[in-house]
Design an enzyme around this catalytic site. Structure first.
Site, short mmCIF file in Angstrom:
data_model
loop_
_atom_site.label_atom_id
_atom_site.label_comp_id
_atom_site.label_asym_id
_atom_site.label_seq_id
_atom_site.Cartn_x
_atom_site.Cartn_y
_atom_site.Cartn_z
N GLU A 116 37.09 -67.58 -41.50
CA GLU A 116 36.32 -68.47 -42.38
C GLU A 116 36.59 -68.05 -43.82
O GLU A 116 37.40 -67.16 -44.07
CB GLU A 116 34.82 -68.41 -42.04
CG GLU A 116 34.23 -67.01 -42.06
CD GLU A 116 32.81 -66.94 -41.54
OE1 GLU A 116 32.09 -67.95 -41.58
OE2 GLU A 116 32.42 -65.84 -41.10
N LYS A 138 23.64 -63.27 -39.88
CA LYS A 138 23.68 -63.43 -41.34
C LYS A 138 23.00 -62.24 -42.02
O LYS A 138 21.86 -62.33 -42.48
CB LYS A 138 23.02 -64.77 -41.72
CG LYS A 138 23.44 -65.26 -43.10
CD LYS A 138 23.15 -66.73 -43.23
CE LYS A 138 23.35 -67.27 -44.63
NZ LYS A 138 24.69 -67.18 -45.17
N LEU A 146 30.30 -66.93 -38.93
CA LEU A 146 28.91 -67.36 -39.05
C LEU A 146 28.79 -68.78 -38.50
O LEU A 146 29.63 -69.62 -38.83
CB LEU A 146 28.48 -67.33 -40.52
CG LEU A 146 26.99 -67.59 -40.73
CD1 LEU A 146 26.19 -66.34 -40.40
CD2 LEU A 146 26.71 -68.04 -42.15
N TYR A 184 19.41 -62.73 -44.14
CA TYR A 184 19.06 -63.69 -45.19
C TYR A 184 19.41 -65.10 -44.76
O TYR A 184 20.13 -65.32 -43.78
CB TYR A 184 19.73 -63.31 -46.51
CG TYR A 184 21.21 -63.67 -46.62
CD1 TYR A 184 22.17 -62.95 -45.95
CD2 TYR A 184 21.63 -64.75 -47.39
CE1 TYR A 184 23.52 -63.27 -46.06
CE2 TYR A 184 22.98 -65.09 -47.50
CZ TYR A 184 23.91 -64.34 -46.84
OH TYR A 184 25.24 -64.67 -46.93
N1 PDD Z 1 26.99 -68.63 -47.30
N2 PDD Z 1 30.37 -68.44 -43.54
C1 PDD Z 1 29.88 -67.46 -44.30
C2 PDD Z 1 30.48 -66.12 -44.20
C3 PDD Z 1 28.80 -67.72 -45.17
O1 PDD Z 1 28.30 -66.73 -45.91
C4 PDD Z 1 28.26 -69.02 -45.25
C5 PDD Z 1 27.10 -69.36 -46.12
C6 PDD Z 1 28.83 -70.02 -44.44
C7 PDD Z 1 28.31 -71.43 -44.43
O2 PDD Z 1 27.05 -71.49 -43.81
P1 PDD Z 1 26.02 -72.64 -44.17
O3 PDD Z 1 26.72 -73.93 -43.96
O4 PDD Z 1 24.94 -72.44 -43.20
O5 PDD Z 1 25.62 -72.43 -45.59
C8 PDD Z 1 29.88 -69.71 -43.60
C9 PDD Z 1 25.79 -68.79 -48.08
C10 PDD Z 1 25.63 -70.14 -48.68
C11 PDD Z 1 25.69 -67.66 -49.09
O6 PDD Z 1 25.87 -66.54 -48.65
O7 PDD Z 1 25.40 -67.90 -50.25
#
Ligand code: PDD
Length: 285
Positions: free
Chosen positions: A180, A148, A205, A33
């Site tokens: 994270e 992801k 991620l 996703y």
């Molecule tokens: N989450 N780390 C994890 C485990 C994440 O699920 C996310 C993003 C990030 C930040 O990634 P980005 O800057 O590309 O949004 C880091 C999304 C927003 C979600 O699952 O809703």
């Protein structure tokens, strides 16, 4: 809710969008996703998200059934069809329906779906003004967190544990080092004003907001170090920060009940948030 959603090339009222119970996304969590933020009815940092989407599907061998042009057009169309001013677009590509078998199907027919969710995130809210608190928990996710996938049960369990303990979120750790947050990237600012973030690997991620913040910080002359940091170092830091597509840059002011710095959102966090918003509002597509 009465959204128009996208499913395999069709635009449908959300109640009419149906996916097979044999879909491998549903049975095996065999799906990738992306979440792209939308503001002013436009896409924020879309190129980063689509690039990571391709990397993720490549790692698990799912083939996207539409071209990049079609994918971008669908992102734009879903915004228009839902009159979305500010919020997010959720994109999912699963390996599609097949008889339950751990082996991948020989001729998969992937399921591509998209929906929107309204959410305000540009204007400062209470979380940005006051900062949030996190607890720390062991990182019990699988070993390829750089992909992801929709396998989000442990992050959900960790968020529920945080909620139970009266915190906003959890920061996860492995071998004493922060990986994270449950759904965002974790950073700290040292007492010397260095922005510290864990280097990319299979452990985290590759956050698109993280990447953007690091390059914008470097451009602004803010010292950046990509290195591991421990839970203890985070608790002793001057500032703690999370970044994600829809949280942008958010201050963390308490870790395991311990105030970070003076317990208020720090100056570098505020500066980075402003730099990030200013840059991206000028580069929406
Ligand atoms: N989450 N780390 C994890 C485990 C994440 O699920 C996310 C993003 C990030 C930040 O990634 P980005 O800057 O590309 O949004 C880091 C999304 C927003 C979600 O699952 O809703």
């Amino acid at each position: 809710m009465n959204r128009i959603v996208y499913l395999n090339g069709q635009w449908l009222p959300e109640a009419e969008a149906k996916v097979s119970i044999f879909d491998r996304g549903y049975v095996f969590g065999d799906a990738i996703y992306e979440v792209t933020a939308v503001t002013q009815g436009k896409l924020l940092d879309y190129p980063g998200h689509v690039a990571r989407f391709h990397r993720s599907i490549g790692e698990v061998g799912i083939v996207c059934p539409v071209s990049d042009e079609e994918l971008l057009a669908a992102h734009r169309e879903i915004v228009t069809r839902n009159s979305l001013d500010e919020g997010l677009i959720y994109l999912q590509l699963s390996r599609g329906p097949a008889d339950r078998d751990f082996h991948f199907p020989k001729a998969p027919v992937p399921t591509l779906s998209m929906f929107t969710q309204a959410k305000k995130f540009i204007d400062d809210d209470a979380h940005v003004r006051d900062g949030v608190s996190v607890i720390t928990l062991p990182d019990l996710r699988w070993g390829r967190r750089d992909i992801k996938t929709v396998q989000l049960l442990y992050p959900s369990m960790a968020k529920m544990e945080a909620e139970k303990q009266g915190a906003y979120d959890a920061w996860l750790y492995q071998d004493g080092y922060i990986t994270e947050a449950t759904s965002s990237s974790a950073h700290i600012v040292t007492r010397d004003g260095v922005l510290v973030t864990r280097p990319l690997s299979h452990a985290i991620l590759p956050g698109i907001t993280r990447g953007s913040i690091l390059s914008l910080a470097r451009e602004a002359g803010i010292p950046v170090e990509e290195r591991m940091f421990t839970v203890d170092e985070a608790k002793a830091a001057a500032e703690a920060i999370v970044t994600s597509a829809t949280q942008l840059v958010q201050p963390v002011v308490k870790i395991d009940g311990q105030p970070i710095g003076d317990g208020k959102p720090g100056p570098l966090t505020k500066r980075l948030r402003k730099i990030y918003i200013d840059y991206h509002l000028a580069h929406l597509i």
